[in-house]
Write a protein that holds these residues in place. Structure first.
Motif, PDB file in Angstrom:
ATOM      1  N   THR A 155      12.251  12.734  -2.966  1.00 53.41           N
ATOM      2  CA  THR A 155      12.349  12.953  -1.520  1.00 53.41           C
ATOM      3  C   THR A 155      10.995  13.301  -0.915  1.00 53.41           C
ATOM      4  O   THR A 155      10.582  12.701   0.080  1.00 53.41           O
ATOM      5  CB  THR A 155      13.381  14.064  -1.210  1.00 53.41           C
ATOM      6  OG1 THR A 155      14.640  13.694  -1.762  1.00 53.41           O
ATOM      7  CG2 THR A 155      13.518  14.292   0.279  1.00 53.41           C
ATOM      8  N   LEU A 156      10.294  14.282  -1.500  1.00 51.46           N
ATOM      9  CA  LEU A 156       8.996  14.683  -0.940  1.00 51.46           C
ATOM     10  C   LEU A 156       7.968  13.559  -1.037  1.00 51.46           C
ATOM     11  O   LEU A 156       7.216  13.317  -0.087  1.00 51.46           O
ATOM     12  CB  LEU A 156       8.471  15.934  -1.641  1.00 51.46           C
ATOM     13  CG  LEU A 156       9.168  17.249  -1.298  1.00 51.46           C
ATOM     14  CD1 LEU A 156       8.582  18.397  -2.114  1.00 51.46           C
ATOM     15  CD2 LEU A 156       9.066  17.552   0.189  1.00 51.46           C
ATOM     16  N   ALA A 157       7.951  12.866  -2.171  1.00 56.11           N
ATOM     17  CA  ALA A 157       7.009  11.754  -2.337  1.00 56.11           C
ATOM     18  C   ALA A 157       7.315  10.647  -1.336  1.00 56.11           C
ATOM     19  O   ALA A 157       6.414  10.107  -0.693  1.00 56.11           O
ATOM     20  CB  ALA A 157       7.066  11.222  -3.763  1.00 56.11           C
ATOM     21  N   GLY A 158       8.595  10.323  -1.189  1.00 62.06           N
ATOM     22  CA  GLY A 158       8.987   9.258  -0.271  1.00 62.06           C
ATOM     23  C   GLY A 158       8.668   9.575   1.172  1.00 62.06           C
ATOM     24  O   GLY A 158       8.082   8.770   1.898  1.00 62.06           O
ATOM     25  N   MET A 159       9.036  10.774   1.602  1.00 63.82           N
ATOM     26  CA  MET A 159       8.801  11.142   2.996  1.00 63.82           C
ATOM     27  C   MET A 159       7.314  11.271   3.299  1.00 63.82           C
ATOM     28  O   MET A 159       6.846  10.859   4.357  1.00 63.82           O
ATOM     29  CB  MET A 159       9.539  12.435   3.344  1.00 63.82           C
ATOM     30  CG  MET A 159      11.041  12.304   3.391  1.00 63.82           C
ATOM     31  SD  MET A 159      11.634  11.197   4.700  1.00 63.82           S
ATOM     32  CE  MET A 159      11.897   9.692   3.819  1.00 63.82           C
ATOM     33  N   THR A 160       6.560  11.827   2.358  1.00 67.49           N
ATOM     34  CA  THR A 160       5.109  11.944   2.557  1.00 67.49           C
ATOM     35  C   THR A 160       4.471  10.563   2.609  1.00 67.49           C
ATOM     36  O   THR A 160       3.624  10.289   3.466  1.00 67.49           O
ATOM     37  CB  THR A 160       4.475  12.798   1.437  1.00 67.49           C
ATOM     38  OG1 THR A 160       5.150  14.062   1.381  1.00 67.49           O
ATOM     39  CG2 THR A 160       2.991  13.019   1.686  1.00 67.49           C
ATOM     40  N   ALA A 161       4.892   9.676   1.711  1.00 67.25           N
ATOM     41  CA  ALA A 161       4.359   8.310   1.716  1.00 67.25           C
ATOM     42  C   ALA A 161       4.737   7.588   3.008  1.00 67.25           C
ATOM     43  O   ALA A 161       3.915   6.871   3.586  1.00 67.25           O
ATOM     44  CB  ALA A 161       4.859   7.545   0.499  1.00 67.25           C
ATOM     45  N   VAL A 209       0.853  -1.201   0.000  1.00 67.69           N
ATOM     46  CA  VAL A 209       0.000   0.000   0.000  1.00 67.69           C
ATOM     47  C   VAL A 209       0.885   1.246   0.000  1.00 67.69           C
ATOM     48  O   VAL A 209       0.644   2.188  -0.759  1.00 67.69           O
ATOM     49  CB  VAL A 209      -0.963  -0.006   1.215  1.00 67.69           C
ATOM     50  CG1 VAL A 209      -1.753   1.298   1.279  1.00 67.69           C
ATOM     51  CG2 VAL A 209      -1.891  -1.212   1.153  1.00 67.69           C
ATOM     52  N   PHE A 210       1.915   1.247   0.855  1.00 73.96           N
ATOM     53  CA  PHE A 210       2.880   2.351   0.881  1.00 73.96           C
ATOM     54  C   PHE A 210       3.468   2.573  -0.506  1.00 73.96           C
ATOM     55  O   PHE A 210       3.574   3.718  -0.969  1.00 73.96           O
ATOM     56  CB  PHE A 210       3.991   2.054   1.898  1.00 73.96           C
ATOM     57  CG  PHE A 210       5.269   2.793   1.623  1.00 73.96           C
ATOM     58  CD1 PHE A 210       5.407   4.118   1.980  1.00 73.96           C
ATOM     59  CD2 PHE A 210       6.334   2.155   0.990  1.00 73.96           C
ATOM     60  CE1 PHE A 210       6.584   4.813   1.712  1.00 73.96           C
ATOM     61  CE2 PHE A 210       7.511   2.832   0.728  1.00 73.96           C
ATOM     62  CZ  PHE A 210       7.643   4.161   1.081  1.00 73.96           C
ATOM     63  N   GLY A 211       3.856   1.497  -1.191  1.00 72.29           N
ATOM     64  CA  GLY A 211       4.443   1.611  -2.530  1.00 72.29           C
ATOM     65  C   GLY A 211       3.501   2.290  -3.510  1.00 72.29           C
ATOM     66  O   GLY A 211       3.917   3.135  -4.303  1.00 72.29           O
ATOM     67  N   GLY A 212       2.229   1.934  -3.448  1.00 72.14           N
ATOM     68  CA  GLY A 212       1.240   2.570  -4.325  1.00 72.14           C
ATOM     69  C   GLY A 212       1.083   4.048  -4.025  1.00 72.14           C
ATOM     70  O   GLY A 212       1.021   4.885  -4.943  1.00 72.14           O
ATOM     71  N   ILE A 213       1.046   4.388  -2.756  1.00 70.81           N
ATOM     72  CA  ILE A 213       0.936   5.801  -2.354  1.00 70.81           C
ATOM     73  C   ILE A 213       2.169   6.570  -2.813  1.00 70.81           C
ATOM     74  O   ILE A 213       2.068   7.683  -3.338  1.00 70.81           O
ATOM     75  CB  ILE A 213       0.736   5.914  -0.823  1.00 70.81           C
ATOM     76  CG1 ILE A 213      -0.639   5.363  -0.431  1.00 70.81           C
ATOM     77  CG2 ILE A 213       0.896   7.362  -0.352  1.00 70.81           C
ATOM     78  CD1 ILE A 213      -0.842   5.182   1.056  1.00 70.81           C
ATOM     79  N   PHE A 214       3.344   5.968  -2.628  1.00 70.32           N
ATOM     80  CA  PHE A 214       4.586   6.618  -3.055  1.00 70.32           C
ATOM     81  C   PHE A 214       4.565   6.910  -4.554  1.00 70.32           C
ATOM     82  O   PHE A 214       4.888   8.033  -4.984  1.00 70.32           O
ATOM     83  CB  PHE A 214       5.801   5.754  -2.705  1.00 70.32           C
ATOM     84  CG  PHE A 214       7.056   6.194  -3.396  1.00 70.32           C
ATOM     85  CD1 PHE A 214       7.693   7.366  -3.021  1.00 70.32           C
ATOM     86  CD2 PHE A 214       7.583   5.461  -4.451  1.00 70.32           C
ATOM     87  CE1 PHE A 214       8.846   7.798  -3.677  1.00 70.32           C
ATOM     88  CE2 PHE A 214       8.731   5.873  -5.107  1.00 70.32           C
ATOM     89  CZ  PHE A 214       9.364   7.052  -4.724  1.00 70.32           C
ATOM     90  N   LEU A 215       4.183   5.928  -5.367  1.00 67.80           N
ATOM     91  CA  LEU A 215       4.170   6.127  -6.827  1.00 67.80           C
ATOM     92  C   LEU A 215       3.190   7.226  -7.225  1.00 67.80           C
ATOM     93  O   LEU A 215       3.486   8.066  -8.083  1.00 67.80           O
ATOM     94  CB  LEU A 215       3.840   4.822  -7.543  1.00 67.80           C
ATOM     95  CG  LEU A 215       4.923   3.742  -7.455  1.00 67.80           C
ATOM     96  CD1 LEU A 215       4.427   2.434  -8.075  1.00 67.80           C
ATOM     97  CD2 LEU A 215       6.217   4.204  -8.116  1.00 67.80           C
ATOM     98  N   LEU A 216       2.024   7.250  -6.603  1.00 66.52           N
ATOM     99  CA  LEU A 216       1.041   8.294  -6.879  1.00 66.52           C
ATOM    100  C   LEU A 216       1.598   9.671  -6.517  1.00 66.52           C
ATOM    101  O   LEU A 216       1.515  10.622  -7.302  1.00 66.52           O
ATOM    102  CB  LEU A 216      -0.252   8.025  -6.099  1.00 66.52           C
ATOM    103  CG  LEU A 216      -1.357   9.064  -6.233  1.00 66.52           C
ATOM    104  CD1 LEU A 216      -1.869   9.109  -7.669  1.00 66.52           C
ATOM    105  CD2 LEU A 216      -2.488   8.750  -5.278  1.00 66.52           C
TER     106      LEU A 216
END
Length: 189
Positions: free
Chosen positions: A138-144, A122-129
């Motif tokens: 960085t922002l996508a990863g930390m937010t996810a 689920v985290f991976g899907g959120i990160f990709l989105l």
């Protein structure tokens, strides 16, 4: 036995892959080159794709091996996450390098996959989105990563387990605080 294992996990975390890879490939101290960070990104800048991959794989393996070992020994999920916290702390603040290590992302990710792969998917899907939306790794990863404790909560893990996972994520945020300030300043301006 559990607390000895957690302490050993810290020391496994202090094995800095980027430092070892740089010493092996170039005979130099990575802390004195590039950004000075002992992580895969700096290793990649200095050594190319091979340096990046070797470092990333080594850092991911630290998290995987510590949590898999805890599972193998029959430790509870809480104790597996405590071992993960210890290996991440060791990676970020290694006593072997005067408490100046990497950022902990790869090590945490490797361990979180083994703790429970469903929340990680689920985290991976959120990160990709978020990567598509924010266009910043960085922002996508930390937010996810901020969503991970909530993912655990919604998947019916205990409050204690969610709190321990939150500690893992908080460590990553602390390690990335300067990067995040810089990225956010650029996005806002």
């Amino acid at each position: 036995m559990v607390y000895v294992y957690v302490l050993a996990s810290y020391f496994i975390g202090t094995i800095m892959t980027a430092y070892v890879v740089m010493k092996f490939m170039k005979g130099e101290d990575i802390r004195k080159l590039g950004s000075g960070n002992v992580g895969a990104r700096n290793a990649g800048r200095l050594l190319g794709k091979k340096g990046f991959l070797l470092t990333a794989i080594g850092d991911v393996l630290k998290g995987i091996l510590v949590v898999a070992g805890a599972k193998y020994l029959g430790f509870s999920l809480e104790h597996q996450i405590l071992a993960l916290i210890a290996v991440v702390v060791g990676h970020i603040w290694p006593i072997t390098l005067k408490f100046k290590g990497g950022k902990g992302i790869a090590t945490a990710a490797g361990g979180l996959v083994v703790v429970a792969y469903q929340p990680f998917l689920v985290f991976g899907g959120i990160f990709l989105l978020l990567l598509v939306i924010l266009r910043s790794f960085t922002l996508a990863g930390m937010t996810a990563f901020l969503t991970v404790p909530f993912i655990y909560w919604f998947m019916d893990y205990s409050l204690y387990e969610c709190t321990l996972v939150f500690i893992v994520i908080a460590l990553l945020l602390v390690a990335h605080r300067d990067n995040l300030k810089e990225k956010l300043a650029r996005k806002i301006i």
